[in-house]
Each structure stands twice: as structure tokens, then as C-alpha cells.
Design a protein around this motif. Structure first.
Motif, PDB file in Angstrom:
ATOM      1  N   ILE A  45     -15.854 -28.587   0.427  1.00  0.00           N
ATOM      2  CA  ILE A  45     -14.685 -28.571  -0.455  1.00  0.00           C
ATOM      3  C   ILE A  45     -13.533 -27.796   0.179  1.00  0.00           C
ATOM      4  O   ILE A  45     -12.379 -28.240   0.177  1.00  0.00           O
ATOM      5  CB  ILE A  45     -15.061 -27.951  -1.819  1.00  0.00           C
ATOM      6  CG1 ILE A  45     -16.007 -28.893  -2.578  1.00  0.00           C
ATOM      7  CG2 ILE A  45     -13.822 -27.639  -2.658  1.00  0.00           C
ATOM      8  CD1 ILE A  45     -16.673 -28.273  -3.802  1.00  0.00           C
ATOM      9  N   LEU A  46     -13.833 -26.624   0.733  1.00  0.00           N
ATOM     10  CA  LEU A  46     -12.785 -25.781   1.309  1.00  0.00           C
ATOM     11  C   LEU A  46     -12.048 -26.482   2.444  1.00  0.00           C
ATOM     12  O   LEU A  46     -10.826 -26.328   2.596  1.00  0.00           O
ATOM     13  CB  LEU A  46     -13.393 -24.462   1.800  1.00  0.00           C
ATOM     14  CG  LEU A  46     -12.439 -23.484   2.483  1.00  0.00           C
ATOM     15  CD1 LEU A  46     -11.297 -23.085   1.553  1.00  0.00           C
ATOM     16  CD2 LEU A  46     -13.199 -22.241   2.955  1.00  0.00           C
ATOM     17  N   VAL A  47     -12.750 -27.256   3.239  1.00  0.00           N
ATOM     18  CA  VAL A  47     -12.111 -27.950   4.357  1.00  0.00           C
ATOM     19  C   VAL A  47     -11.112 -28.987   3.850  1.00  0.00           C
ATOM     20  O   VAL A  47     -10.013 -29.137   4.406  1.00  0.00           O
ATOM     21  CB  VAL A  47     -13.166 -28.582   5.285  1.00  0.00           C
ATOM     22  CG1 VAL A  47     -12.510 -29.504   6.318  1.00  0.00           C
ATOM     23  CG2 VAL A  47     -13.978 -27.493   5.982  1.00  0.00           C
ATOM     24  N   HIS A  48     -11.448 -29.693   2.777  1.00  0.00           N
ATOM     25  CA  HIS A  48     -10.486 -30.628   2.181  1.00  0.00           C
ATOM     26  C   HIS A  48      -9.193 -29.888   1.808  1.00  0.00           C
ATOM     27  O   HIS A  48      -8.089 -30.377   2.058  1.00  0.00           O
ATOM     28  CB  HIS A  48     -11.076 -31.262   0.911  1.00  0.00           C
ATOM     29  CG  HIS A  48     -12.153 -32.268   1.160  1.00  0.00           C
ATOM     30  ND1 HIS A  48     -11.895 -33.571   1.509  1.00  0.00           N
ATOM     31  CD2 HIS A  48     -13.503 -32.158   1.100  1.00  0.00           C
ATOM     32  CE1 HIS A  48     -13.035 -34.231   1.642  1.00  0.00           C
ATOM     33  NE2 HIS A  48     -14.031 -33.393   1.398  1.00  0.00           N
ATOM     34  N   THR A  49      -9.343 -28.723   1.193  1.00  0.00           N
ATOM     35  CA  THR A  49      -8.180 -27.947   0.764  1.00  0.00           C
ATOM     36  C   THR A  49      -7.354 -27.498   1.966  1.00  0.00           C
ATOM     37  O   THR A  49      -6.118 -27.618   1.977  1.00  0.00           O
ATOM     38  CB  THR A  49      -8.629 -26.722  -0.053  1.00  0.00           C
ATOM     39  OG1 THR A  49      -9.429 -27.165  -1.159  1.00  0.00           O
ATOM     40  CG2 THR A  49      -7.445 -25.942  -0.584  1.00  0.00           C
ATOM     41  N   LEU A  50      -8.011 -26.979   2.978  1.00  0.00           N
ATOM     42  CA  LEU A  50      -7.311 -26.509   4.170  1.00  0.00           C
ATOM     43  C   LEU A  50      -6.580 -27.649   4.873  1.00  0.00           C
ATOM     44  O   LEU A  50      -5.437 -27.492   5.313  1.00  0.00           O
ATOM     45  CB  LEU A  50      -8.303 -25.843   5.130  1.00  0.00           C
ATOM     46  CG  LEU A  50      -8.872 -24.501   4.680  1.00  0.00           C
ATOM     47  CD1 LEU A  50     -10.072 -24.117   5.527  1.00  0.00           C
ATOM     48  CD2 LEU A  50      -7.812 -23.405   4.744  1.00  0.00           C
ATOM     49  N   ASP A  69      -5.913 -21.846  -4.671  1.00  0.00           N
ATOM     50  CA  ASP A  69      -7.361 -21.717  -4.776  1.00  0.00           C
ATOM     51  C   ASP A  69      -8.051 -22.615  -3.750  1.00  0.00           C
ATOM     52  O   ASP A  69      -7.725 -23.805  -3.645  1.00  0.00           O
ATOM     53  CB  ASP A  69      -7.841 -22.133  -6.176  1.00  0.00           C
ATOM     54  CG  ASP A  69      -7.285 -21.260  -7.282  1.00  0.00           C
ATOM     55  OD1 ASP A  69      -7.185 -20.039  -7.062  1.00  0.00           O
ATOM     56  OD2 ASP A  69      -6.954 -21.796  -8.360  1.00  0.00           O
ATOM     57  N   GLY A  70      -9.046 -22.068  -3.059  1.00  0.00           N
ATOM     58  CA  GLY A  70      -9.778 -22.848  -2.080  1.00  0.00           C
ATOM     59  C   GLY A  70     -10.543 -24.014  -2.668  1.00  0.00           C
ATOM     60  O   GLY A  70     -10.892 -24.962  -1.948  1.00  0.00           O
ATOM     61  N   VAL A  71     -10.817 -23.960  -3.975  1.00  0.00           N
ATOM     62  CA  VAL A  71     -11.583 -25.028  -4.631  1.00  0.00           C
ATOM     63  C   VAL A  71     -10.685 -25.964  -5.449  1.00  0.00           C
ATOM     64  O   VAL A  71     -11.131 -26.593  -6.405  1.00  0.00           O
ATOM     65  CB  VAL A  71     -12.719 -24.451  -5.507  1.00  0.00           C
ATOM     66  CG1 VAL A  71     -13.820 -23.886  -4.628  1.00  0.00           C
ATOM     67  CG2 VAL A  71     -12.202 -23.390  -6.467  1.00  0.00           C
ATOM     68  N   ARG A  72      -9.414 -26.084  -5.043  1.00  0.00           N
ATOM     69  CA  ARG A  72      -8.517 -27.090  -5.628  1.00  0.00           C
ATOM     70  C   ARG A  72      -8.060 -28.023  -4.495  1.00  0.00           C
ATOM     71  O   ARG A  72      -6.935 -27.892  -3.979  1.00  0.00           O
ATOM     72  CB  ARG A  72      -7.294 -26.448  -6.280  1.00  0.00           C
ATOM     73  CG  ARG A  72      -7.551 -25.774  -7.613  1.00  0.00           C
ATOM     74  CD  ARG A  72      -6.242 -25.416  -8.296  1.00  0.00           C
ATOM     75  NE  ARG A  72      -6.412 -24.519  -9.413  1.00  0.00           N
ATOM     76  CZ  ARG A  72      -6.599 -24.911 -10.686  1.00  0.00           C
ATOM     77  NH1 ARG A  72      -6.639 -26.183 -10.975  1.00  0.00           N
ATOM     78  NH2 ARG A  72      -6.737 -24.010 -11.634  1.00  0.00           N
ATOM     79  N   PRO A  73      -8.900 -28.985  -4.114  1.00  0.00           N
ATOM     80  CA  PRO A  73      -8.558 -29.824  -2.963  1.00  0.00           C
ATOM     81  C   PRO A  73      -7.672 -31.030  -3.274  1.00  0.00           C
ATOM     82  O   PRO A  73      -7.324 -31.770  -2.358  1.00  0.00           O
ATOM     83  CB  PRO A  73      -9.937 -30.304  -2.474  1.00  0.00           C
ATOM     84  CG  PRO A  73     -10.765 -30.360  -3.726  1.00  0.00           C
ATOM     85  CD  PRO A  73     -10.280 -29.217  -4.585  1.00  0.00           C
ATOM     86  N   PHE A  74      -7.307 -31.209  -4.539  1.00  0.00           N
ATOM     87  CA  PHE A  74      -6.637 -32.457  -4.920  1.00  0.00           C
ATOM     88  C   PHE A  74      -5.204 -32.280  -5.411  1.00  0.00           C
ATOM     89  O   PHE A  74      -4.677 -33.178  -6.065  1.00  0.00           O
ATOM     90  CB  PHE A  74      -7.451 -33.175  -6.001  1.00  0.00           C
ATOM     91  CG  PHE A  74      -8.840 -33.543  -5.573  1.00  0.00           C
ATOM     92  CD1 PHE A  74      -9.065 -34.227  -4.397  1.00  0.00           C
ATOM     93  CD2 PHE A  74      -9.924 -33.194  -6.365  1.00  0.00           C
ATOM     94  CE1 PHE A  74     -10.353 -34.564  -4.004  1.00  0.00           C
ATOM     95  CE2 PHE A  74     -11.212 -33.531  -5.986  1.00  0.00           C
ATOM     96  CZ  PHE A  74     -11.433 -34.222  -4.796  1.00  0.00           C
ATOM     97  N   VAL A  75      -4.563 -31.170  -5.121  1.00  0.00           N
ATOM     98  CA  VAL A  75      -3.181 -31.026  -5.569  1.00  0.00           C
ATOM     99  C   VAL A  75      -2.324 -32.088  -4.877  1.00  0.00           C
ATOM    100  O   VAL A  75      -2.496 -32.390  -3.686  1.00  0.00           O
ATOM    101  CB  VAL A  75      -2.644 -29.606  -5.289  1.00  0.00           C
ATOM    102  CG1 VAL A  75      -2.638 -29.270  -3.804  1.00  0.00           C
ATOM    103  CG2 VAL A  75      -1.259 -29.434  -5.885  1.00  0.00           C
ATOM    104  N   LYS A  76      -1.436 -32.680  -5.634  1.00  0.00           N
ATOM    105  CA  LYS A  76      -0.566 -33.727  -5.103  1.00  0.00           C
ATOM    106  C   LYS A  76       0.531 -33.094  -4.254  1.00  0.00           C
ATOM    107  O   LYS A  76       1.169 -32.128  -4.676  1.00  0.00           O
ATOM    108  CB  LYS A  76       0.051 -34.519  -6.268  1.00  0.00           C
ATOM    109  CG  LYS A  76       0.716 -35.819  -5.869  1.00  0.00           C
ATOM    110  CD  LYS A  76       1.139 -36.601  -7.116  1.00  0.00           C
ATOM    111  CE  LYS A  76       1.722 -37.956  -6.749  1.00  0.00           C
ATOM    112  NZ  LYS A  76       2.094 -38.732  -7.952  1.00  0.00           N
ATOM    113  N   ILE A  77       0.756 -33.654  -3.069  1.00  0.00           N
ATOM    114  CA  ILE A  77       1.733 -33.072  -2.136  1.00  0.00           C
ATOM    115  C   ILE A  77       3.115 -32.971  -2.782  1.00  0.00           C
ATOM    116  O   ILE A  77       3.806 -31.964  -2.633  1.00  0.00           O
ATOM    117  CB  ILE A  77       1.807 -33.908  -0.839  1.00  0.00           C
ATOM    118  CG1 ILE A  77       0.448 -33.952  -0.140  1.00  0.00           C
ATOM    119  CG2 ILE A  77       2.872 -33.347   0.093  1.00  0.00           C
ATOM    120  CD1 ILE A  77      -0.063 -32.619   0.311  1.00  0.00           C
ATOM    121  N   GLU A  78       3.506 -34.008  -3.513  1.00  0.00           N
ATOM    122  CA  GLU A  78       4.827 -33.973  -4.157  1.00  0.00           C
ATOM    123  C   GLU A  78       4.934 -32.806  -5.123  1.00  0.00           C
ATOM    124  O   GLU A  78       6.006 -32.194  -5.256  1.00  0.00           O
ATOM    125  CB  GLU A  78       5.085 -35.288  -4.912  1.00  0.00           C
ATOM    126  CG  GLU A  78       5.271 -36.492  -4.019  1.00  0.00           C
ATOM    127  CD  GLU A  78       3.973 -37.212  -3.693  1.00  0.00           C
ATOM    128  OE1 GLU A  78       4.044 -38.421  -3.412  1.00  0.00           O
ATOM    129  OE2 GLU A  78       2.899 -36.581  -3.717  1.00  0.00           O
TER     130      GLU A  78
END
Length: 235
Positions: A33-38, A106-115
Motif C-alpha cells: 500500500i505504501l508504495v502506491h502512495t509514494l 497519510d501513507g495509507v491513502r493511495p487513491f487521492v486524485k491528482i487534481e
């Protein structure tokens, strides 16, 4: 604008997940999960550097992620403090000279929208600080902790569920953290520390896909978002 730094906080143990492994290191698709966020922030051109704050026992593992996944914007992997805000404060101290703006995520929020990241940052640059949030969908009750009796029902129209990233002028957030440390105040998020200074914090509306993966029930939902809405593995 001056340099933009991102502090990713992933030092929690994640006891609510009920797994031996901390939630940020659980696999989601083909990666932790953390890698997706990073990777999400790695791929934002305007981000100058990322400071990753993790548990002391996980520093080596995360340094291996930085190398293995070519996370070139991660300049430091730090061991976090006792409280989340201690971890954020350590991250603030590690930012490069010349950094003017900071996003805390948060490291466990991997889905924030770029916009939405850009909208939050733009609002902070306009007014000093801004946070992503969504209107609450449910009726909220204030309940007595001892006997579970309902005390009041706030107007739902005034209630927002706060997310991350939270965006700040760096000097303002540093001042807020220093004041909290001096007063031994522990806040629920970085915005609450800035609010204590009397500074205005504005919300920017995000969306409900920007979930914080915290409990076992979140994992199937996260997998669906990854493959259908926002992840690079979506069909």
C-alpha cells in the motif's frame, strides 16, 4: 512558487487491521500500500522532495522500497516519534532549505486524485493552509462516552470528514508545531495545530475514493478502487 515538499507519515502500527503486518506494508495488487502512495507523489512533477516517516523497525525495509521502486524524490526515510505529530515535526525539520510549501499525507491513502492534490495546494497558496475533505453522508450524533447516551445531533450540513493531503505554507505549519510542542498539545491532525494559532484553514472538496486503509473491511474496497477507478492497474 518556492520548493514543494511532501511528508508521508506511515509510522503507525495499524492494530485495527488485526494483522501481524502493519497496514501500510500489506499487499494491494502487486505492491505494498505504501508504495502506491509514494509513487503517486513521485509522479507529480511539481513535487521537489518526499520525506518518508516510518516506524524505527521499518526504516531499512522502506529504504529498500526507495531503491527497488526508483522513488528518486524520497530524500530521507526517518524513524517516527511517539505521536503522529512528532513524526510530522521530524519530517518538517528534514525538508530542504528553500522549501516554502508542504503537503502532509497519510501513507495509507493511495487513491487521492491528482487534481484534488493540486486544488488543495492552490487553496493553501491563496490563504495559507487547506485540507481535503468530504461532506459526511451519515447523521452524526454526539454521544456521552460513559453511558452511550446521545447528547446532541449537529447539523450535518456543517460536518466534513477530513482527509489528506493537508497543505500549508511551511513557516505556518512549523510555527503551529512549535506552539503545540511548547504547550504539550496533541492534535488530531496538522490542521488542528494551525487552527490553535487562530489561522484560517479552508477545506477543498475531495471525493470518497480517497480512503484511509485502516480496517480489514477497507481491503476489498481498496482492491476494487485500484482496479476500477484510480490505480494504475485499473482495467
Amino acid at each position: 512558487m518556492g520548493k514543494l515538499g511532501v511528508i508521508i507519515v506511515a509510522a503507525g502500527k495499524g492494530s485495527r487491521m488485526g494483522t501481524a503486518e502493519s497496514k501500510q506494508y500489506l499487499q494491494l495488487g502487486q505492491k505494498p500500500i505504501l508504495v502506491h502512495t509514494l509513487q503517486l507523489f513521485q509522479n507529480i512533477h511539481e513535487v521537489d522532495e518526499i520525506i518518508l516517516v516510518v516506524g524505527a523497525d521499518d526504516v531499512n525495509r522502506c529504504e529498500a522500497y526507495v531503491t527497488g521502486y526508483a522513488l528518486t524524490k524520497v530524500t530521507r526515510v526517518l524513524a517516527g516519534g511517539a505521536e503522529r505529530q512528532d513524526s510530522v515535526r521530524q519530517g518538517l525539520q528534514a525538508l530542504q532549505e528553500g522549501t516554502e510549501w508542504v503537503l502532509v499525507h497519510d501513507g495509507v491513502r493511495p487513491f487521492v486524485k491528482i487534481e484534488h492534490v493540486f486544488e488543495c495546494l492552490a487553496k493553501a497558496q491563496e490563504v495559507g493552509s487547506a485540507v481535503l475533505a468530504v461532506p459526511v453522508k451519515d447523521t452524526i450524533k454526539v454521544v456521552d462516552a460513559a453511558d452511550k447516551r446521545i447528547q446532541s445531533t449537529p447539523d450535518r450540513r456543517s460536518l466534513w470528514a477530513i482527509q489528506t493531503p493537508q497543505a500549508f505554507r511551511l513557516s505556518l505549519l512549523q510555527e503551529a508545531h512549535e506552539a503545540a510542542l511548547r504547550d504539550q498539545f496533541i492534535g488530531t491532525d496538522d490542521a488542528s495545530l494551525v487552527e490553535r494559532l487562530g489561522a484560517a484553514v479552508h477545506v477543498v472538496e475531495g471525493d470518497y475514493y480517497n480512503i484511509k486503509i485502516t480496517t480489514p473491511e477497507d481491503l476489498p474496497w481498496a482492491d476494487w478502487i485500484l482496479h476500477n477507478v484510480r490505480g494504475e492497474e485499473r482495467s
